[in-house]
Design a protein around this motif. Structure first.
Motif, PDB file in Angstrom:
ATOM      1  N   SER A 120      -9.628  -1.562  11.490  1.00 47.73           N
ATOM      2  CA  SER A 120      -9.717  -1.937  10.148  1.00 47.73           C
ATOM      3  C   SER A 120      -9.501  -0.298   9.494  1.00 47.73           C
ATOM      4  N   VAL A 121      -9.835   0.949   9.733  1.00 51.50           N
ATOM      5  CA  VAL A 121      -9.191   2.036   9.352  1.00 51.50           C
ATOM      6  C   VAL A 121      -7.712   2.410   9.147  1.00 51.50           C
ATOM      7  N   LEU A 122      -7.081   2.033  10.557  1.00 48.56           N
ATOM      8  CA  LEU A 122      -5.842   2.096  10.834  1.00 48.56           C
ATOM      9  C   LEU A 122      -5.317   1.286   9.619  1.00 48.56           C
ATOM     10  N   ALA A 123      -5.316   0.065   9.442  1.00 48.79           N
ATOM     11  CA  ALA A 123      -4.884  -0.925   8.611  1.00 48.79           C
ATOM     12  C   ALA A 123      -4.791  -0.582   7.290  1.00 48.79           C
ATOM     13  N   VAL A 124      -5.647   0.083   6.854  1.00 46.24           N
ATOM     14  CA  VAL A 124      -5.920   0.063   5.115  1.00 46.24           C
ATOM     15  C   VAL A 124      -5.120   2.275   4.796  1.00 46.24           C
ATOM     16  N   PHE A 125      -4.846   2.397   6.401  1.00 46.94           N
ATOM     17  CA  PHE A 125      -4.560   4.229   5.849  1.00 46.94           C
ATOM     18  C   PHE A 125      -2.903   3.761   6.325  1.00 46.94           C
ATOM     19  N   ALA A 126      -2.891   3.150   6.802  1.00 42.58           N
ATOM     20  CA  ALA A 126      -1.083   2.592   7.007  1.00 42.58           C
ATOM     21  C   ALA A 126      -0.382   1.895   5.674  1.00 42.58           C
ATOM     22  N   ALA A 127      -0.949   0.687   5.096  1.00 40.48           N
ATOM     23  CA  ALA A 127      -0.504   0.515   4.276  1.00 40.48           C
ATOM     24  C   ALA A 127      -0.625   1.405   2.931  1.00 40.48           C
ATOM     25  N   TRP A 128      -2.121   2.284   2.866  1.00 43.64           N
ATOM     26  CA  TRP A 128      -2.349   3.298   1.784  1.00 43.64           C
ATOM     27  C   TRP A 128      -1.462   4.117   1.963  1.00 43.64           C
ATOM     28  N   SER A 129      -0.782   4.422   2.863  1.00 42.55           N
ATOM     29  CA  SER A 129       0.697   5.445   3.637  1.00 42.55           C
ATOM     30  C   SER A 129       1.503   4.836   2.809  1.00 42.55           C
ATOM     31  N   VAL A 130       2.210   3.984   3.004  1.00 36.52           N
ATOM     32  CA  VAL A 130       3.576   3.237   2.344  1.00 36.52           C
ATOM     33  C   VAL A 130       4.061   3.388   1.263  1.00 36.52           C
ATOM     34  N   LEU A 131       2.608   2.350   0.752  1.00 29.91           N
ATOM     35  CA  LEU A 131       2.328   2.580  -0.783  1.00 29.91           C
ATOM     36  C   LEU A 131       2.944   3.396  -1.258  1.00 29.91           C
ATOM     37  N   ALA A 132       1.970   4.426  -1.276  1.00 29.67           N
ATOM     38  CA  ALA A 132       1.982   5.639  -1.955  1.00 29.67           C
ATOM     39  C   ALA A 132       3.181   6.351  -1.690  1.00 29.67           C
ATOM     40  N   LEU A 133       3.601   6.580  -0.579  1.00 23.71           N
ATOM     41  CA  LEU A 133       4.861   7.388  -0.499  1.00 23.71           C
ATOM     42  C   LEU A 133       6.420   6.920  -0.954  1.00 23.71           C
ATOM     43  N   TRP A 134       5.815   5.517  -1.096  1.00 23.57           N
ATOM     44  CA  TRP A 134       7.122   5.009  -2.040  1.00 23.57           C
ATOM     45  C   TRP A 134       6.696   5.011  -3.148  1.00 23.57           C
ATOM     46  N   PHE A 135       5.605   5.006  -4.089  1.00 22.18           N
ATOM     47  CA  PHE A 135       5.454   5.436  -5.065  1.00 22.18           C
ATOM     48  C   PHE A 135       5.374   6.598  -5.962  1.00 22.18           C
ATOM     49  N   MET A 136       5.652   7.592  -4.757  1.00 20.28           N
ATOM     50  CA  MET A 136       5.807   9.663  -5.729  1.00 20.28           C
ATOM     51  C   MET A 136       7.371   9.122  -4.744  1.00 20.28           C
ATOM     52  N   THR A 137       7.849   8.531  -4.517  1.00 23.51           N
ATOM     53  CA  THR A 137       9.755   8.893  -4.176  1.00 23.51           C
ATOM     54  C   THR A 137      11.411   7.269  -4.183  1.00 23.51           C
TER      55      THR A 137
END
Length: 285
Positions: free
Chosen positions: A127-144
């Motif tokens: 659960s920790v890895l799943a939400v962290f990975a999804a957040w990372s993808v969306l956050a980095l995409w939003f910033m770039t």
């Protein structure tokens, strides 16, 4: 109940719009982090031993939230360490998480053991890895890549869900996974995947969207299969959460969102879609 759902939806949309319109990307990324932490808290309440330890169920999401805010500060500040972490996340964590979704979660849904004990150390850690990975993808995409890119991907999940709901009610007879979610039908699933593909075709005509990126990288040969895959994956994410809830004996992951249940209930399909969507763009290869 309907009034509650409408009011909650309006408030959430207003908050989302405000974060997207803010001149500083920090607000939207922080909002994503808050949603991810809430979803992690709800997931842990479903998979930790009964009764769930408050220290773990609350402490882990709080630490995760702090980590996500810290990474946001590094990324927006252009720190070298932040760039190195981003590379590790996209090339290391995301493929592993995607594999667990495609193999582990799909297998659990296929077996449909809703009567199994709810407590699971493996799914709690995931659960920790799943939400962290999804957040990372969306956050980095939003910033770039910007807000349109991220919203266009989220819209795929929303459209697939809406199409599945209405088609299931209108034409659904054969159950898709009766042991896991009696309300889901094969007709609804087919419509959901069709809705995802249709959205890829439509949104792919506009620059700056996720689908346009797929078309640019591999034309129809990549974009259309990607729509099918993401549509199927969104269904797996939905069914997987239903499986966890049935094992825990609850209807909603929480009551954080009046009329809608919990945050996890609203983003259960987004969690697997985000990392797999990244892999489909081929940026890791």
């Amino acid at each position: 109940m309907l009034g509650q759902r409408i009011v909650t939806a309006i408030v959430l949309l207003a908050i989302l719009a405000g974060a997207l319109a803010a001149p500083n990307p920090w607000w939207f990324v922080a909002l994503l982090a808050l949603g991810a932490a809430c979803a992690n808290w709800e997931w842990l309440r479903l998979t930790l031993p009964r009764p769930p330890s408050k220290a773990v169920a609350v402490g882990v999401p709080v630490v995760l939230f702090g980590l996500m805010l810290g990474l946001t500060h590094l990324w927006l500040g252009g720190a070298t360490a932040g760039a190195q972490v981003a590379v590790w996340l996209l090339q290391g964590l995301v493929p592993v998480v995607a594999l667990v979704w495609l193999v582990g979660a799909w297998t659990a849904v296929y077996r449909g053991r809703s009567d199994a004990p709810p407590a699971s150390l493996g799914w709690s850690v995931f659960s920790v890895l799943a939400v962290f990975a999804a957040w990372s993808v969306l956050a980095l995409w939003f910033m770039t890549r910007g807000g349109l890119y991220v919203i266009s991907l989220l819209a795929l999940v929303w459209i697939a869900d809406i199409a599945a709901y209405f088609a299931g009610r209108a034409f659904g007879k054969r159950k898709l996974a009766p042991k896991v979610s009696p309300g889901k039908t094969i007709a609804g699933a087919v419509a959901g995947v069709g809705g995802a593909v249709l959205w890829i075709v439509i949104s792919g005509q506009y620059q700056g969207t996720y689908a346009a990126d797929l078309f640019a990288r591999g034309s129809w040969l990549l974009a259309l299969p990607a729509g099918v895959i993401l549509g199927v994956v969104s269904i797996v994410g939905d069914l997987f959460e239903s499986l966890l809830k049935r094992r825990a004996g609850v209807k909603d992951s929480s009551a954080l969102l009046p009329g809608h249940g919990g945050v996890y209930d609203r983003i259960d399909a987004i969690l697997p879609v985000a990392p797999i969507a990244l892999l489909l763009t081929g940026v890791l290869f």
